[in-house]
Scaffold this motif. Structure first.
Motif, PDB file in Angstrom:
ATOM      1  N   PHE A   1      55.666  80.165 -17.578  1.00 47.21           N
ATOM      2  CA  PHE A   1      54.931  79.496 -18.659  1.00 47.21           C
ATOM      3  C   PHE A   1      54.511  80.506 -19.729  1.00 47.21           C
ATOM      4  CE2 PHE A   1      54.039  76.142 -15.327  1.00 47.21           C
ATOM      5  CZ  PHE A   1      54.798  75.161 -15.945  1.00 47.21           C
TER       6      PHE A   1
ATOM      7  N   THR B   1      54.187  80.802  -5.091  1.00 45.37           N
ATOM      8  CA  THR B   1      55.195  80.454  -6.116  1.00 45.37           C
ATOM      9  C   THR B   1      54.526  80.327  -7.486  1.00 45.37           C
ATOM     10  OG1 THR B   1      55.000  78.058  -5.854  1.00 45.37           O
ATOM     11  CG2 THR B   1      56.673  79.159  -4.512  1.00 45.37           C
ATOM     12  N   ARG B   2      53.204  80.171  -7.474  1.00 44.20           N
ATOM     13  CA  ARG B   2      52.496  80.061  -8.759  1.00 44.20           C
ATOM     14  C   ARG B   2      52.639  81.341  -9.572  1.00 44.20           C
ATOM     15  NH1 ARG B   2      47.156  77.245  -6.136  1.00 44.20           N
ATOM     16  NH2 ARG B   2      48.106  75.192  -5.783  1.00 44.20           N
TER      17      ARG B   2
ATOM     18  N   GLY C   1      48.994  66.778 -16.388  1.00 46.20           N
ATOM     19  CA  GLY C   1      49.921  67.908 -16.287  1.00 46.20           C
ATOM     20  C   GLY C   1      50.611  68.287 -17.586  1.00 46.20           C
TER      21      GLY C   1
ATOM     22  N   ASN D   1      47.545  73.356 -17.187  1.00 41.92           N
ATOM     23  CA  ASN D   1      48.226  72.224 -16.543  1.00 41.92           C
ATOM     24  C   ASN D   1      47.240  71.312 -15.824  1.00 41.92           C
ATOM     25  OD1 ASN D   1      50.716  73.082 -17.340  1.00 41.92           O
ATOM     26  ND2 ASN D   1      51.173  74.175 -15.440  1.00 41.92           N
TER      27      ASN D   1
ATOM     28  N   ARG E   1      55.606  80.814 -11.565  1.00 35.97           N
ATOM     29  CA  ARG E   1      55.290  79.807 -12.585  1.00 35.97           C
ATOM     30  C   ARG E   1      54.461  80.417 -13.720  1.00 35.97           C
ATOM     31  NH1 ARG E   1      56.041  74.487 -11.246  1.00 35.97           N
ATOM     32  NH2 ARG E   1      54.298  73.739 -12.505  1.00 35.97           N
TER      33      ARG E   1
ATOM     34  N   ARG F   1      43.450  71.090  -7.721  1.00 32.03           N
ATOM     35  CA  ARG F   1      44.496  71.661  -6.856  1.00 32.03           C
ATOM     36  C   ARG F   1      45.701  72.130  -7.681  1.00 32.03           C
ATOM     37  NH1 ARG F   1      48.882  68.328  -6.373  1.00 32.03           N
ATOM     38  NH2 ARG F   1      48.464  66.366  -7.412  1.00 32.03           N
ATOM     39  N   ARG F   2      45.620  72.018  -8.979  1.00 35.53           N
ATOM     40  CA  ARG F   2      46.771  72.374  -9.813  1.00 35.53           C
ATOM     41  C   ARG F   2      46.843  73.869 -10.089  1.00 35.53           C
ATOM     42  NH1 ARG F   2      49.319  67.670 -12.049  1.00 35.53           N
ATOM     43  NH2 ARG F   2      48.391  65.950 -10.926  1.00 35.53           N
TER      44      ARG F   2
ATOM     45  N   ASP G   1      49.321  79.460  -2.794  1.00 34.82           N
ATOM     46  CA  ASP G   1      50.699  79.148  -3.147  1.00 34.82           C
ATOM     47  C   ASP G   1      51.288  80.254  -4.039  1.00 34.82           C
ATOM     48  OD1 ASP G   1      53.078  78.226  -4.094  1.00 34.82           O
ATOM     49  OD2 ASP G   1      52.325  76.310  -4.849  1.00 34.82           O
TER      50      ASP G   1
ATOM     51  N   ARG H   1      49.453  68.965 -21.666  1.00 32.29           N
ATOM     52  CA  ARG H   1      49.554  70.342 -22.198  1.00 32.29           C
ATOM     53  C   ARG H   1      50.447  70.352 -23.443  1.00 32.29           C
ATOM     54  NH1 ARG H   1      53.263  72.813 -18.411  1.00 32.29           N
ATOM     55  NH2 ARG H   1      54.777  71.910 -19.823  1.00 32.29           N
TER      56      ARG H   1
HETATM   57  P1  ATP Z   1      57.757  71.604 -17.158  1.00 34.08           P
HETATM   58  O1  ATP Z   1      57.562  71.457 -18.619  1.00 34.08           O
HETATM   59  O2  ATP Z   1      58.411  72.885 -16.762  1.00 34.08           O
HETATM   60  O3  ATP Z   1      58.337  70.406 -16.482  1.00 34.08           O
HETATM   61  P2  ATP Z   1      55.338  70.835 -15.822  1.00 34.08           P
HETATM   62  O4  ATP Z   1      53.943  71.349 -16.009  1.00 34.08           O
HETATM   63  O5  ATP Z   1      55.578  69.395 -16.097  1.00 34.08           O
HETATM   64  O6  ATP Z   1      56.263  71.776 -16.666  1.00 34.08           O
HETATM   65  P3  ATP Z   1      56.166  70.498 -13.076  1.00 34.08           P
HETATM   66  O7  ATP Z   1      56.792  71.559 -12.220  1.00 34.08           O
HETATM   67  O8  ATP Z   1      56.923  69.257 -13.364  1.00 34.08           O
HETATM   68  O9  ATP Z   1      55.741  71.269 -14.375  1.00 34.08           O
HETATM   69  O10 ATP Z   1      54.790  70.121 -12.419  1.00 34.08           O
HETATM   70  C1  ATP Z   1      53.976  69.057 -12.875  1.00 34.08           C
HETATM   71  C2  ATP Z   1      52.521  69.401 -12.681  1.00 34.08           C
HETATM   72  O11 ATP Z   1      52.251  69.581 -11.287  1.00 34.08           O
HETATM   73  C3  ATP Z   1      52.113  70.713 -13.354  1.00 34.08           C
HETATM   74  O12 ATP Z   1      51.714  70.509 -14.674  1.00 34.08           O
HETATM   75  C4  ATP Z   1      50.993  71.191 -12.465  1.00 34.08           C
HETATM   76  O13 ATP Z   1      49.796  70.574 -12.844  1.00 34.08           O
HETATM   77  C5  ATP Z   1      51.369  70.668 -11.092  1.00 34.08           C
HETATM   78  N1  ATP Z   1      52.043  71.690 -10.271  1.00 34.08           N
HETATM   79  C6  ATP Z   1      53.367  71.924 -10.166  1.00 34.08           C
HETATM   80  N2  ATP Z   1      53.630  72.920  -9.315  1.00 34.08           N
HETATM   81  C7  ATP Z   1      52.447  73.343  -8.850  1.00 34.08           C
HETATM   82  C8  ATP Z   1      52.034  74.347  -7.920  1.00 34.08           C
HETATM   83  N3  ATP Z   1      52.920  75.133  -7.320  1.00 34.08           N
HETATM   84  N4  ATP Z   1      50.723  74.468  -7.680  1.00 34.08           N
HETATM   85  C9  ATP Z   1      49.836  73.658  -8.284  1.00 34.08           C
HETATM   86  N5  ATP Z   1      50.129  72.722  -9.161  1.00 34.08           N
HETATM   87  C10 ATP Z   1      51.422  72.541  -9.457  1.00 34.08           C
END
Ligand code: ATP
Length: 404
Positions: free
Chosen positions: A160, A152-153, A17, A110, A156, A104-105, A150, A21
């Motif tokens: 990003f 909410t993506r 994740g 990410n 997101r 599934r991400r 989803d 990145r």
């Molecule tokens: P941040 O720097 O904002 O914390 P992050 O990528 O670590 O960014 P998180 O929200 O902590 O974001 O989520 C961790 C990981 O989980 C993401 O990198 C992504 O792969 C996955 N993820 C989070 N939310 C979703 C979603 N709604 N659908 C699919 N994958 C998700």
């Protein structure tokens, strides 16, 4: 060390994740998430035993959080295997669990992983072209049903893109527009929308995100009155400047950005309209109360400040007008003040007056033999006022004043 533990336990372990990145983007990120091709809870327990710490387990989701003795938290998840139904005539597609987990991400950027086992240490796992998208500064979903799966993506993607200065890929943008046309936001729970909006408003440039939300007609989908007309945009831009200014001061406490921006987004709403938004975003009782009571106290503070500006302008009076307000309310007031002089006064309150305390307490009043009661509050308020209005008022002078 985690890699050695993975080898000893005979499982494949990956960092995944945002951590991966951000390494590729050369950005600091101390939030490591691990995925285990195997039993994450057992692995988390082994980590806690080896490195010292405890484990919070979420059996239902097969995930765990290792809380190290330093207080640092590490998320450990089991690689999720989601089986998709294929028509019987087609051969079953065999995917490794890390591939299924990454699939599934949300976005390709990410959906990257780095293996930590010693024999494969540092191997970048990139099934979906995340590395190329980072290079091309593109936000891209992994498949065409992603936003339907989803919604909410969408928030997101906007977040990003703004954070990294990326653009949303052409196909991904079309998928967002299709999803919005299908009204998918209407079915989405308020808590999930608010969770993502809150993260968005905590970014450095939330106004650009809100503008993108408006461009995709998403603000209206959340609340019919949420718009980005020029007046609203100006209010939000002023809020962004004030929040950025306050962040640079590194003062405690830090504000909840969502609350300041929500005050701005609700500017011009009546109480009933605010209630519609509160219900739509499913704010908790506490959050709703914060927002509504702050709107009322801001209204009162504006009247008082106006009167104060016309009057003698004692510093203590300014203090007593602003002191009852939550920090978010003061920041909002500063952003809404058109007069430079008023901004300066609010800034004086935030940077100097707010933290000033007097040197005597109720205990001193007791020691002076004053019977306790509402008089204590009155005396301490009078001493506070005297201290604020006379630069140096020693403890002795404060005590003398209290006695008198
Ligand atoms: P941040 O720097 O904002 O914390 P992050 O990528 O670590 O960014 P998180 O929200 O902590 O974001 O989520 C961790 C990981 O989980 C993401 O990198 C992504 O792969 C996955 N993820 C989070 N939310 C979703 C979603 N709604 N659908 C699919 N994958 C998700």
């Amino acid at each position: 060390q985690v890699g050695e533990l993975a080898r000893d336990k005979g499982v494949n372990v990956y960092c995944v994740g945002g951590f991966v990145r951000d390494i590729l983007l050369h950005l600091p990120n101390f939030d490591v998430d691990f995925v285990v091709e195997g039993d994450a809870i057992a692995f988390a327990r082994a980590m806690a035993r080896t490195f010292g710490g405890r484990v919070r387990e979420h059996r239902k989701f097969k995930t765990a959080v290792v809380v190290l003795e330093s207080g640092e938290k590490i998320d450990v998840a089991t690689a999720r295997l989601e089986y998709y139904e294929y028509p019987a005539a087609l051969p079953t597609v065999e995917l490794s669990s890390i591939k299924m987990d990454l699939f599934r991400r949300d976005f390709t950027i990410n959906a990257l992983a780095v293996q930590v086992n010693p024999d494969q240490f540092g191997r970048l796992v990139d099934f979906f072209g995340g590395q190329k998208d980072i290079k091309n500064k593109t936000i891209r979903v992994l498949h065409s049903l992603s936003f339907v799966e989803d919604p909410t993506r969408i928030i997101r993607a906007i977040r990003f893109a703004q954070r990294f200065g990326f653009s949303i890929g052409g196909q991904t943008e079309r998928l967002i527009k299709n999803a919005v046309e299908l009204n998918i936001f209407h079915k989405l729970s308020g808590s999930r929308i608010f969770h993502e909006i809150r993260l968005m408003l905590a970014e450095n440039k939330p106004v650009a995100c809100l503008k993108e939300m408006a461009r995709f007609n998403l603000l209206k989908a959340i609340h019919p009155m949420l718009t980005m007309d020029p007046a609203k945009q100006q209010i939000l831009e002023e809020i962004e400047k004030v929040v950025a200014w306050y962040r640079l001061l590194y003062l405690e406490p830090s504000p909840c950005p969502w609350l300041v921006y929500l005050l701005g987004l609700c500017a011009g709403f009546n109480d009933a309209q605010v209630q519609v938004l509160v219900r739509r975003l499913n704010l908790t009782k506490k959050q709703a109360c914060l927002l509504t009571s702050l709107r009322h106290s801001i209204r009162k503070a504006i009247e008082d400040l106006f009167r104060w500006e016309q009057g003698k302008q004692a510093t203590s009076e300014l203090f007593f007008i602003l002191e009852p307000l939550a920090l978010e309310g003061v920041l909002y007031l500063m952003a809404r003040s058109r007069k430079e002089s008023m901004r300066k006064h609010i800034s004086l309150f935030l940077t100097q007056l707010r933290t000033q305390t007097i040197d005597i307490t109720g205990k001193d009043l007791q020691a002076l033999g004053i019977a306790s009661g509402p008089i204590y509050g009155q005396i301490l308020r009078a001493v506070t006022a005297a201290k604020l209005d006379n630069d140096s008022l020693s403890r002795e002078e404060q005590l003398r004043m209290a006695r008198e």
